[in-house]
Scaffold this motif. Structure first.
Motif, mmCIF file in Angstrom:
data_model
loop_
_atom_site.group_PDB
_atom_site.id
_atom_site.type_symbol
_atom_site.label_atom_id
_atom_site.label_comp_id
_atom_site.label_asym_id
_atom_site.label_seq_id
_atom_site.Cartn_x
_atom_site.Cartn_y
_atom_site.Cartn_z
ATOM 1 N N VAL A 160 0.854 -1.183 0.000
ATOM 2 C CA VAL A 160 0.000 0.000 0.000
ATOM 3 C C VAL A 160 0.891 1.234 0.000
ATOM 4 O O VAL A 160 1.820 1.340 0.812
ATOM 5 C CB VAL A 160 -0.945 0.021 1.219
ATOM 6 C CG1 VAL A 160 -1.774 1.294 1.249
ATOM 7 C CG2 VAL A 160 -1.848 -1.209 1.202
ATOM 8 N N PHE A 161 0.594 2.159 -0.912
ATOM 9 C CA PHE A 161 1.325 3.414 -1.010
ATOM 10 C C PHE A 161 0.385 4.551 -0.676
ATOM 11 O O PHE A 161 -0.720 4.627 -1.213
ATOM 12 C CB PHE A 161 1.880 3.616 -2.424
ATOM 13 C CG PHE A 161 2.895 2.587 -2.816
ATOM 14 C CD1 PHE A 161 4.226 2.723 -2.461
ATOM 15 C CD2 PHE A 161 2.511 1.477 -3.550
ATOM 16 C CE1 PHE A 161 5.161 1.772 -2.821
ATOM 17 C CE2 PHE A 161 3.436 0.517 -3.927
ATOM 18 C CZ PHE A 161 4.769 0.665 -3.556
ATOM 19 N N GLU A 162 0.835 5.455 0.173
ATOM 20 C CA GLU A 162 0.069 6.646 0.544
ATOM 21 C C GLU A 162 0.752 7.843 -0.096
ATOM 22 O O GLU A 162 1.640 8.444 0.488
ATOM 23 C CB GLU A 162 0.016 6.814 2.063
ATOM 24 C CG GLU A 162 -0.664 5.677 2.801
ATOM 25 C CD GLU A 162 -2.176 5.666 2.658
ATOM 26 O OE1 GLU A 162 -2.751 6.650 2.169
ATOM 27 O OE2 GLU A 162 -2.771 4.650 3.044
ATOM 28 N N GLY A 163 0.392 8.154 -1.322
ATOM 29 C CA GLY A 163 0.907 9.349 -1.985
ATOM 30 C C GLY A 163 2.117 9.114 -2.860
ATOM 31 O O GLY A 163 2.744 8.051 -2.877
ATOM 32 N N LEU A 164 2.446 10.158 -3.570
ATOM 33 C CA LEU A 164 3.475 10.119 -4.615
ATOM 34 C C LEU A 164 4.872 9.860 -4.074
ATOM 35 O O LEU A 164 5.651 9.129 -4.685
ATOM 36 C CB LEU A 164 3.433 11.427 -5.398
ATOM 37 C CG LEU A 164 4.110 11.479 -6.747
ATOM 38 C CD1 LEU A 164 3.669 10.345 -7.645
ATOM 39 C CD2 LEU A 164 3.852 12.813 -7.408
ATOM 40 N N PHE A 198 -4.758 9.830 -4.580
ATOM 41 C CA PHE A 198 -4.924 10.474 -5.882
ATOM 42 C C PHE A 198 -6.410 10.604 -6.195
ATOM 43 O O PHE A 198 -7.208 9.743 -5.848
ATOM 44 C CB PHE A 198 -4.219 9.671 -6.979
ATOM 45 C CG PHE A 198 -2.734 9.670 -6.796
ATOM 46 C CD1 PHE A 198 -1.964 10.699 -7.303
ATOM 47 C CD2 PHE A 198 -2.115 8.679 -6.069
ATOM 48 C CE1 PHE A 198 -0.599 10.734 -7.107
ATOM 49 C CE2 PHE A 198 -0.751 8.691 -5.858
ATOM 50 C CZ PHE A 198 0.019 9.727 -6.378
ATOM 51 N N ARG A 199 -6.740 11.676 -6.856
ATOM 52 C CA ARG A 199 -8.124 11.924 -7.246
ATOM 53 C C ARG A 199 -8.570 10.916 -8.303
ATOM 54 O O ARG A 199 -9.713 10.486 -8.336
ATOM 55 C CB ARG A 199 -8.239 13.356 -7.785
ATOM 56 C CG ARG A 199 -9.616 13.892 -7.909
ATOM 57 C CD ARG A 199 -9.643 15.401 -8.120
ATOM 58 N NE ARG A 199 -8.589 15.917 -8.967
ATOM 59 C CZ ARG A 199 -8.689 16.103 -10.284
ATOM 60 N NH1 ARG A 199 -9.789 15.799 -10.914
ATOM 61 N NH2 ARG A 199 -7.673 16.598 -10.969
ATOM 62 N N THR A 223 4.329 15.087 -13.255
ATOM 63 C CA THR A 223 3.655 15.985 -14.186
ATOM 64 C C THR A 223 3.027 17.114 -13.368
ATOM 65 O O THR A 223 2.943 17.000 -12.140
ATOM 66 C CB THR A 223 2.560 15.244 -14.978
ATOM 67 O OG1 THR A 223 1.529 14.851 -14.071
ATOM 68 C CG2 THR A 223 3.108 14.013 -15.700
ATOM 69 N N PRO A 224 2.579 18.179 -14.019
ATOM 70 C CA PRO A 224 1.952 19.265 -13.255
ATOM 71 C C PRO A 224 0.747 18.818 -12.423
ATOM 72 O O PRO A 224 0.474 19.389 -11.373
ATOM 73 C CB PRO A 224 1.520 20.254 -14.343
ATOM 74 C CG PRO A 224 2.459 20.012 -15.471
ATOM 75 C CD PRO A 224 2.747 18.534 -15.434
ATOM 76 N N SER A 225 0.055 17.779 -12.857
ATOM 77 C CA SER A 225 -1.145 17.343 -12.129
ATOM 78 C C SER A 225 -0.952 16.045 -11.347
ATOM 79 O O SER A 225 -1.892 15.540 -10.754
ATOM 80 C CB SER A 225 -2.304 17.170 -13.107
ATOM 81 O OG SER A 225 -1.989 16.159 -14.043
ATOM 82 N N GLY A 226 0.240 15.485 -11.344
ATOM 83 C CA GLY A 226 0.472 14.223 -10.644
ATOM 84 C C GLY A 226 1.707 13.530 -11.163
ATOM 85 O O GLY A 226 2.813 14.035 -11.025
#
Length: 150
Positions: free
Chosen positions: A3-7, A83-84, A118-121
């Protein structure tokens, strides 16, 4: 399952092999349903009697059927949160080194290969190797690219 929580957590795992999915049996019913959905009714996939006399001794899964199982098998290996939206962005190199005989079981191994912010993720590339239980060569090796939007 990893499980990964975020970038940042995903980025820190680049280069790691995350493990393997559960085994999944490839049934004739699944192969027939894929043939119906795609219109690919080649005898090697859908005619057990004829395929028994063919080069593999039985029907085999379509290569693209096996490839289409990457998302479900990969979901056994990793869960990325925070992530959205995450969508399949595409594939890099894809190979089908060995057939998947109907009745055999497959599983996927996942390695995180690269991450491009990237700018959005980010775009995450994973190398997914689908192996056949008891087989020598993998059935599929693919670079799967996922777009992750924050």
């Amino acid at each position: 399952m990893r499980v990964f929580e975020g970038l940042d957590q995903v980025e820190n795992a680049i280069g790691e092999h995350l493990g393997f999915s559960d085994w999944m049996e490839i049934t004739q019913e699944r192969v027939d349903a894929f043939a119906e959905a795609t219109g690919d009714h080649q005898w090697i996939h859908v005619d057990p009697a004829r395929a028994a006399e063919g080069p593999y001794g039985s029907t085999i899964a379509h290569g693209y059927l096996t490839l289409s199982l990457l998302p479900v098998l990969g979901a056994d290996v990793m869960d990325i949160r925070g992530f959205r939206m995450m969508i399949n962005y595409g594939l890099g190199k894809v190979r089908f080194p060995a057939p998947v005989r109907v009745g055999s079981r497959i599983r996927a191994g996942v390695e995180l290969a690269s991450l491009e912010r990237t700018p959005s993720g980010a775009k995450l590339t994973s190398v997914v190797t689908i192996e056949v239980e008891g087989g020598g060569r993998p059935a599929v090796v693919a670079e799967a690219i996922r777009l992750m939007v924050e």
